[in-house]
Design a protein around this motif. Structure first.
Motif, short mmCIF file in Angstrom:
data_model
loop_
_atom_site.label_atom_id
_atom_site.label_comp_id
_atom_site.label_asym_id
_atom_site.label_seq_id
_atom_site.Cartn_x
_atom_site.Cartn_y
_atom_site.Cartn_z
N LEU A 87 31.61 45.23 50.13
CA LEU A 87 31.95 43.87 50.54
C LEU A 87 31.85 43.74 52.05
N CYS A 88 31.25 42.64 52.46
CA CYS A 88 31.10 42.47 53.90
C CYS A 88 32.44 42.06 54.50
N ASN A 89 32.66 42.49 55.68
CA ASN A 89 33.94 42.31 56.34
C ASN A 89 34.35 40.84 56.48
N TRP A 90 33.35 39.98 56.76
CA TRP A 90 33.69 38.63 57.22
C TRP A 90 33.86 37.63 56.08
N CYS A 91 33.16 37.78 55.00
CA CYS A 91 33.29 36.82 53.91
C CYS A 91 33.87 37.46 52.66
N SER A 92 33.08 38.34 52.03
CA SER A 92 33.46 38.82 50.71
C SER A 92 34.75 39.63 50.74
N TYR A 93 34.89 40.46 51.77
CA TYR A 93 36.12 41.26 51.84
C TYR A 93 37.32 40.33 52.01
N ALA A 94 37.11 39.33 52.83
CA ALA A 94 38.16 38.33 53.04
C ALA A 94 38.43 37.57 51.75
N GLY A 95 37.37 37.31 51.00
CA GLY A 95 37.52 36.64 49.69
C GLY A 95 38.37 37.50 48.77
N ALA A 96 38.10 38.81 48.80
CA ALA A 96 38.88 39.72 47.96
C ALA A 96 40.34 39.73 48.40
N ASP A 97 40.52 39.70 49.73
CA ASP A 97 41.89 39.63 50.25
C ASP A 97 42.59 38.37 49.74
N LEU A 98 41.85 37.30 49.77
CA LEU A 98 42.43 36.03 49.34
C LEU A 98 42.83 36.11 47.87
N ALA A 99 41.97 36.76 47.08
CA ALA A 99 42.30 36.94 45.68
C ALA A 99 43.63 37.68 45.56
N GLY A 100 43.78 38.66 46.44
CA GLY A 100 45.01 39.44 46.42
C GLY A 100 46.21 38.60 46.83
N VAL A 101 46.05 37.90 47.97
CA VAL A 101 47.13 37.06 48.47
C VAL A 101 47.54 36.05 47.40
N SER A 102 46.51 35.58 46.69
CA SER A 102 46.77 34.56 45.68
C SER A 102 47.18 35.19 44.35
N ARG A 103 47.23 36.48 44.29
CA ARG A 103 47.62 37.22 43.09
C ARG A 103 46.73 36.91 41.90
N PHE A 104 45.41 36.65 42.18
CA PHE A 104 44.49 36.46 41.05
C PHE A 104 44.21 37.82 40.45
N GLN A 105 44.39 37.96 39.16
CA GLN A 105 44.24 39.25 38.51
C GLN A 105 42.78 39.51 38.13
N TYR A 106 42.34 40.74 38.30
CA TYR A 106 41.02 41.15 37.79
C TYR A 106 41.06 42.62 37.43
N PRO A 107 40.12 43.11 36.64
CA PRO A 107 40.21 44.49 36.14
C PRO A 107 40.26 45.52 37.27
N THR A 108 40.76 46.69 36.92
CA THR A 108 41.01 47.72 37.92
C THR A 108 39.79 48.57 38.22
N ASN A 109 38.68 48.30 37.59
CA ASN A 109 37.54 49.22 37.67
C ASN A 109 36.81 49.23 39.01
N VAL A 110 37.02 48.21 39.79
CA VAL A 110 36.24 48.12 41.02
C VAL A 110 36.88 48.91 42.15
N ARG A 111 36.04 49.73 42.86
CA ARG A 111 36.48 50.42 44.08
C ARG A 111 35.71 49.81 45.23
N VAL A 112 36.48 49.19 46.13
CA VAL A 112 35.81 48.44 47.19
C VAL A 112 35.55 49.31 48.43
N ILE A 113 34.33 49.17 48.97
CA ILE A 113 34.01 49.81 50.25
C ILE A 113 33.69 48.68 51.22
#
Lengths: 259, 138, 1008
Positions: free
Chosen positions: A12-38
């Motif tokens: 995930l790119c630092n500026w958009c997608s990683y931030a998007g993932a953070d937002l998912a976290g902040v928003s407590r949107f649930q998704y499967p555990t299989n993904v390991r993010v770099i």
């Protein structure tokens, strides 16, 4: 396969997608555990050969997330990503891997929901198609070989040169100031890819034991005429050489496959 | 220890018109061969006095090779025919000097045989490596 | 009166164009050599070997390529086309378009780094598409100019090459350029085009993978080709077990309109069959053909050797109609007739012997130059002006005027050069650049002070070899007073720098460690001359081709080797001595031996160049054997032309004719020969600079077929005489013509070349005069090559009956009841044919002149087995002898047609002019010299000398007879066979003495 838990790597790119993932976290949107993010600074950092490496290391799926086109923090980075990932899909196909195991998406910093959704979809899809044929204790050696070769040719100067010039060609034209059509460039790129893949396969097959054109063809499904032509091209670069002649068959051994 | 690190030195006399040009073509084509060869350009292979070959060998060259045009191709009509005859004499001398026959070689290499030049040089170095250093080496 | 220009434009840079350019440039004219391709070399550059000697094509051609590329009077215009021509003979204004190569030719060093990194691959035309090249490329490794160009059709403009080019030679904004040049005449040598095999779909070319064109096979046979010399089946990469050649594909073919014979393909296939067999163990080769046209000098013997020694199979009388393929094995099937039988044979590879056509741009050439083309779109010429186009001042040579092989093209090229310069000979040396050098510094008694210049060649050397380390090392070597490195030692600015450095450090020997001396030594030798040094005080160390390029994966060892190579060069350089130039003055006249049509044409040619010609004829009358020829196939009045020529010769004040003269002796060497003549009862001495041998030939008087016993049996010339002078009876019903009488047999294995066509001529004439008479031709192969084939067809259409016979079963001629009975066996019908001719014409052999042997000893020039004269090189020096200053032309060389004799006559003039144009001839200085104190006159070196340059002499020294040898420096070529033979260190070649070579050996071994 109900108990199959896929291993998915997400770049995930630092500026958009990683931030998007953070937002998912902040928003407590649930998704499967299989993904390991770099986290990477830009999706353009993801060298196509890294993706092949991920599969070789046993990933069942690989995801790359970047900013939407036009939004790249580094202006044009994701355009390069787009071109490069086209090549990745082609090569996966050529290596006999399902191209569905790889996914590229543009996810902005505000698309937390979308990120979670994509992750869910992707994990389910991978679950459905099952484990990677090259993962686990009994990997498909033929596919493993092909992936390895794919990784290798992605490090080749010729393909990297062609692909890295694509964005520049389409946007600002070539050294003559001509803008080239994308289809035309794709054709040149795909032709080159196909030829380089064949060459690498020939070199791989002949790295230990000398083989004839016929037996290379049988082992690779590359038509014998094409094998012969590529051997001629490889010989000129001193990458393969005639080992001996057996009966009517010249046998060739590769000189330059660097493992 | 010494034996393992032995790097032979081979003197190659190449005629200007064919074999030297063949060596040039090996270069242009980037055909790789071991760096143990020292080429000495002569106008014709027929210019190479047998004494030069024996001198080189007795002064410590591990091998000597003479390369000329193919028979019939000689720039000087038939200089290489004479070279061929002299090579027989050189072979006889090797024996007298207690040298293995593989330390001397005569090859015809044309201007278009860059690959052959590289191959022959590979073979020559291999052959001389297998023999070990020249008994005349200091 | 137009103002004449001392420059010539040569169109086409193949072997013919190069030869014409070199001759003109060497004779003092400025030459523009135009080629549409980015590199010159033409079709010959693609050949592996040449027939009938199997010489390596590149080996013999490369020196000419390099010389053309380097000649100061030749300006190469590559990638160029002819757009417009205005003006008249003596002064043409030519507009030329030069395409954008996108590379600065003056900066590119041909290192090839750009081609390595270019990401675009394209089928390589040079290798017939069997491998790929890049979009920036040089046509072939030895190409001249050694400069890359960008193929704009395929270049994607990525800019990578620019980044790779250390010489900054890539110029993307280079534009197409129009330029005007002024020249006095034009020589056109655009070559030929290959027949498009798609027009003969029945052979499956492009559909069946194992059907190859003969040029594809040629590339496969080449060591530089796709498979390094192996012939492989394209379908599966296997070595073929057998191979068929189908002749006349796109030649002698009404279906495609190419009714003419392509002249070279028979020999080309024989050569390929022999070489393919040599390269492929166990290969069988089978050639299917109609007639075997082995008509050239020593061709028939080559053909016999192919059959007898190499086991090539030949099946005559076959035009193969189609090729079929087994789609699974990709093997091919050919149906053919063998005698009266129909057979099918399976082959691994089928080779189509592809015909030649007029060049693709023939129509544009016609328009721009205003010349006429013949019905086959080749350049129109005539028998008496074989090298002139229909437009004055524009000349033609090579395959553009008719399909032809290399020696004929080269002879024509020289000939066209002579004609092109003849009408501007007043302008000789006016436009050429003569390089002036400062006087040479005397270095005798000085210690060696060596300067070493080591080249990075961009990153070609520097990327592998640690050049600065080599420089530091060089500084430590004995006698080295100066060493430096250069990015490009060959660049123009470095040359001036070298001159300055030599002066500043008072250097007296120079070493350049860079690339190969074969291409670059002359450049640096001239540079040190600019600094007042003798050019031979120069040595090169080849650390590129022989080091960095071939050891690129071992940089440390490569650096060590580069140091060693420099050390070896230093060791040799310390022993270099100045070599004084050998100059001989040139007598500005020529002796021409033989007053036939060839000799007369040569004499006029020499006179046209502004020199005196001494024409010696042993008979009382000029004209030679052509006096007996009345008709020409193309309709010219031969005798009228002869008389015109004789008048011209007699009235030309520069031509001095001696008829009824006998040569008693010829002495001397190039530049100053002295010939003793016996003329009108007196002995006469002539001094001349060169000799042209035009001794002609004779007609055989046979002792078979009742010749001399029955008056109805006559030779070809006698028959022609009958036709011309009413010797043929009006009631003649039947004429039989028998070919190969006295030719192609054990005694005379050669083909007499002209007799087939002469027979066709006589047959047509007979039919014209007596339409009702039957004409039968009994032949082995009809060898009507080139456009002569059209007349063969015409004769067949007019009802001339052609019957083939085999040498083991020749026709039998007997007299029965006063009638002539001629019985022959038709091998195809397997039937006997009996005719009762009123006249039998024997197509008899052409014999060499009986005087050839005597002349060969006078001039020390060799004869061939067949007793014709033997030229210096059968392919590239057809009219030169190895002996400098002596040339040959016409039948003295081998049997040939009038037009070919005339072309050779002009060629000999051209070659002679390259010498006569100079006041002093500077000979190559690398020659043998005798060390008198060491030489004891054992004379071991005398016999091995290939040039008979060494003689044993005796002289008085200190009151005793001293034996020693003497080297004739005009004959010596510096091969050094003598020095390697000498047991006493008594004779050496300058620049390659035993001491110098030994110094290199010792340096290599580090024992010194």
């Amino acid at each position: 396969m109900a108990d199959f838990e896929p291993k998915i790597v997400g770049f995930l790119c630092n500026w958009c997608s990683y931030a998007g993932a953070d937002l998912a976290g902040v928003s407590r949107f649930q998704y499967p555990t299989n993904v390991r993010v770099i986290r990477v600074m830009c999706s353009a950092r993801v060298d196509p050969s890294i993706i092949m490496e991920m599969f070789l290391q046993g990933a069942d799926g690989v995801f790359v997330g970047g900013c939407h086109l036009g939004d790249c923090h580094y202006i044009t980075g994701n355009y390069y990503t787009e071109k490069r990932m086209k090549l990745v899909r082609k090569l996966l196909e050529r290596a006999g891997m399902s191209r569905q195991r790889f996914r590229l998406e543009w996810v902005s910093a505000s698309e937390g929901v979308r990120f979670a959704g994509i992750m869910k979809d992707f994990a389910e899809l991978i679950k459905e198609i099952g484990p990677s044929p090259v993962a686990g204790d009994n990997p498909d050696m033929a596919k493993m070989e092909s992936l390895f070769i794919a990784k290798n040719i992605l490090e080749d100067f010729r393909l990297r040169a062609l692909i890295n010039k694509q964005v520049q060609f389409i946007e600002s034209g070539n050294v003559y100031g001509e803008k080239l059509a994308e289809e035309e460039l794709d054709k040149i790129l795909y032709d080159a890819l196909s030829v380089e893949f064949d060459r690498a396969v020939i070199l791989w097959k002949t790295k230990e034991e000398p083989l004839s054109v016929k037996s290379i063809s049988e082992a690779t499904n590359i038509p014998p005429g094409r094998v012969l032509n590529e051997i001629a091209n490889l010989r000129r670069r001193d990458l393969i050489k005639l080992d001996r002649i057996e009966g009517q068959s010249p046998l060739y051994i590769s000189q330059g496959f660097e493992v | 220890m010494e034996e393992e690190e032995y790097e032979p030195l081979v003197i190659a006399f190449c005629c200007n018109w064919c074999s030297y040009a063949g060596a040039d073509l090996a270069g242009v084509s980037r055909f790789q061969y071991p760096p143990n060869i020292r080429v000495i350009r002569t106008m014709c292979s027929g210019m190479v006095h047998p004494n030069l070959v024996m001198d080189a060998l007795t002064k410590g060259a591990d091998g000597v090779i003479i390369c000329g045009c193919h028979i019939g191709d000689c720039h000087y009509l038939e200089g290489n025919v004479i070279t061929e005859k002299r090579a027989d004499a050189i072979e006889l001398m090797l024996e007298d000097f207690g040298l293995e026959p593989e330390r001397f070689r005569l090859e015809w290499i044309s201007a278009s045989e860059g690959d052959k030049f590289a191959r022959v040089m590979n073979e020559m170095v291999e052959a001389v490596k297998a023999l070990g250093p020249s008994p005349y080496k200091m | 009166m137009v103002e004449k220009v001392g420059a010539v434009l040569v169109v086409g840079g193949g072997i013919a164009g190069m030869q014409a350019s070199l001759d003109l440039a060497d004779s003092g004219y400025k030459v523009y050599l135009l080629d549409k391709s980015p590199n010159i070399g033409g079709a010959m550059a693609q050949l592996d070997k040449t027939f009938p000697t199997n010489d390596c094509a590149m080996c013999i051609m490369a020196p000419k390529l390099v010389e053309t590329g380097r000649h100061r009077n030749i300006e190469l215009l590559t990638g160029a086309s002819l757009e417009a021509v205005q003006g008249s003979p003596g002064n043409f204004l030519v507009t030329i378009k030069k395409t954008a190569r996108k590379v600065d030719e003056t900066r590119c060093t041909g290192c090839g780094m750009c081609t390595h990194f270019c990401p675009v691959e394209v089928p390589d035309e040079y290798n017939m598409g069997l491998v790929t090249r890049k979009a920036i490329y040089v046509k072939y490794p030895q190409a001249v100019p050694a400069v890359v160009s960008i193929d704009l059709e395929h270049c994607i403009g990525c800019g990578i090459c620019e980044g790779q080019c250390e010489a900054e030679a890539i110029v993307y904004d280079q534009e197409e350029q129009m330029m005007d040049i002024e020249v006095g005449s034009i020589v056109v040598a655009p070559g030929f085009n290959l027949f498009d095999l798609a027009r003969k779909p029945q052979y499956g070319y492009g559909v069946y993978p194992n059907v190859l064109s003969s040029l594809e096979l040629e590339r496969m046979l080449s060591a530089t080709g796709p498979h390094a010399g192996m012939v492989l089946r394209p379908s599966d990469g296997e070595l073929p077990r057998n191979m068929a050649f189908i002749q006349c594909v796109g030649s002698r073919d009404k279906q495609t309109g190419n009714t003419y014979c392509s002249s070279v393909c028979c020999m080309f296939s024989i050569k390929e069959a022999i070489i393919a067999k040599e390269h492929t163990p166990g290969l069988e080769a089978h050639i299917f053909f109609m007639d075997m046209r082995a008509y050239g000098k020593e061709f028939d013997e080559y053909y016999s050797r192919a059959e007898e020694e190499h086991g090539v199979k030949f099946t005559r009388g076959n035009r193969i109609s189609m090729v079929e393929e087994d789609p699974v094995t990709h093997n091919l099937f050919i149906t053919y007739v063998d005698g009266a039988e129909l057979k099918v044979e399976e082959f691994d590879i089928v080779v189509l012997s592809v015909g030649t056509e007029a060049p693709v741009d023939t129509d544009k050439l016609r328009q721009v130059l205003g010349i006429d083309l013949n019905t086959h779109s080749f350049c129109e010429t005539s028998i008496f002006d074989p090298l002139s186009t229909t437009k004055p001042g524009i000349y033609v040579c090579g395959a553009f005027s008719s399909p032809k092989d290399i020696p004929d093209s080269v002879a024509q090229a020289s000939g066209a050069a002579a004609l092109a310069s003849s009408h501007i000979s007043t302008e000789r040396n006016k436009l050429v650049e003569i390089r002036e050098f400062p006087p040479e510094k005397d270095i005798s008694g000085e210690d060696s002070k060596i300067g070493v210049f080591i080249c990075h060649c961009g990153i070609n050397i520097g990327g592998v070899v640690d050049v600065p380390a080599v420089v530091e090392y060089a500084k430590t070597l004995p006698n080295v007073t100066y060493a430096e490195d250069n990015l490009y030692t060959c660049s123009q600015d470095t040359q001036s720098k070298i001159v300055e450095t030599i002066k500043e450090h008072d250097l007296n020997r120079v070493i350049v460690a860079s690339c190969t001396p074969r291409t670059h030594a002359p450049l640096f030798m001239n540079t040190i001359r600019d600094a007042g040094l003798n050019p031979y005080l120069f040595e090169m160390a080849n650390i590129r081709e022989h080091c960095s390029w071939v050891h690129s994966k071992e940089p440390e060892k490569a650096t060590q080797k580069a140091k060693d190579l420099v050390r070896m060069a230093v060791a040799k350089a310390a022993l270099l001595e100045p070599i004084p130039p050998i100059k001989i003055s040139i007598g500005k006249s020529a002796l021409i031996i033989g007053g036939g049509i060839t000799g007369m044409t040569a004499a006029l040619g020499i006179a046209d160049q502004g020199f005196d010609a001494y024409l010696v004829e042993k008979k009382d009358e000029l004209g030679g054997i052509t006096r007996r020829i009345h008709f020409a196939l193309t309709g010219e009045d031969v005798q009228a032309r002869m008389n015109e020529l004789i008048d011209k010769v007699k009235s030309n004040e520069r031509v001095h004719v001696y008829t009824g003269a006998k040569i008693k002796d010829i002495e001397g060497f190039v530049g100053s020969f002295i010939t003793t003549l016996e003329h009108e009862g007196e002995e006469k001495q002539i001094r001349h600079g060169v000799v042209l041998v035009a001794t002609g030939g004779a007609e055989l008087k046979p002792d078979e077929y009742l010749y001399g016993k029955d008056p109805r049996v006559v030779t070809q010339l006698e028959y022609e005489d009958m036709l011309a002078n009413g010797g043929l009876k009006e009631d003649t019903k039947s004429v039989a013509m028998i070919q190969c009488v006295g030719s192609r047999n054990e005694e005379r294995p050669y083909c007499s070349r002209i007799c087939c066509t002469e027979t066709i001529k006589n047959a047509l004439k007979t039919k014209e005069m007596m339409p009702d008479a039957n004409v039968y031709v009994f032949h082995r192969d009809m060898r009507t090559y080139g456009f002569r084939e059209d007349y063969y067809l015409e004769a067949a259409e007019k009802g001339v009956v052609f019957v083939r016979y085999y040498p083991e079963n020749p026709p039998k001629l007997t007299v029965n009841d006063g009638k002539l009975d001629l019985i022959a066996k038709d091998p195809f019908l397997d039937e006997e044919i009996v005719v009762n001719p009123d006249v039998v014409m024997l197509a008899v052999a052409t014999l060499p002149n009986a005087d050839n042997e005597e002349l060969s000893t006078f001039l020390k020039i060799p004869l061939s087995k067949d007793k014709f004269f033997l030229e210096a090189h059968v392919k590239l020096r057809p009219v030169d002898f190895a002996t400098e200053g002596v040339f040959l032309c016409g039948l003295a060389h081998s049997p040939k047609f009038v037009e070919e004799c005339l072309a050779q006559a002009s060629a000999a003039v051209s070659r002679a002019t390259t010498i006569l144009a100079q006041d002093e001839l500077e000979l190559e200085a690398t020659k043998s010299f005798v060390v008198d104190e060491k030489c004891d006159g054992c004379a071991y070196c005398v016999d091995p000398c290939p040039y008979d340059a060494i003689t044993l002499i005796e002289y008085m020294r200190d009151g005793t007879v001293k034996k020693t040898v003497d080297v004739d420096e005009t004959a010596c070529k510096g091969c050094g066979v003598c020095q390697a033979t000498c047991p006493k260190d008594g004779i050496f070649v300058r620049g390659f003495t035993l001491g110098q070579i030994n110094a290199m050996i010792e340096a290599a071994l580090e024992v010194a």
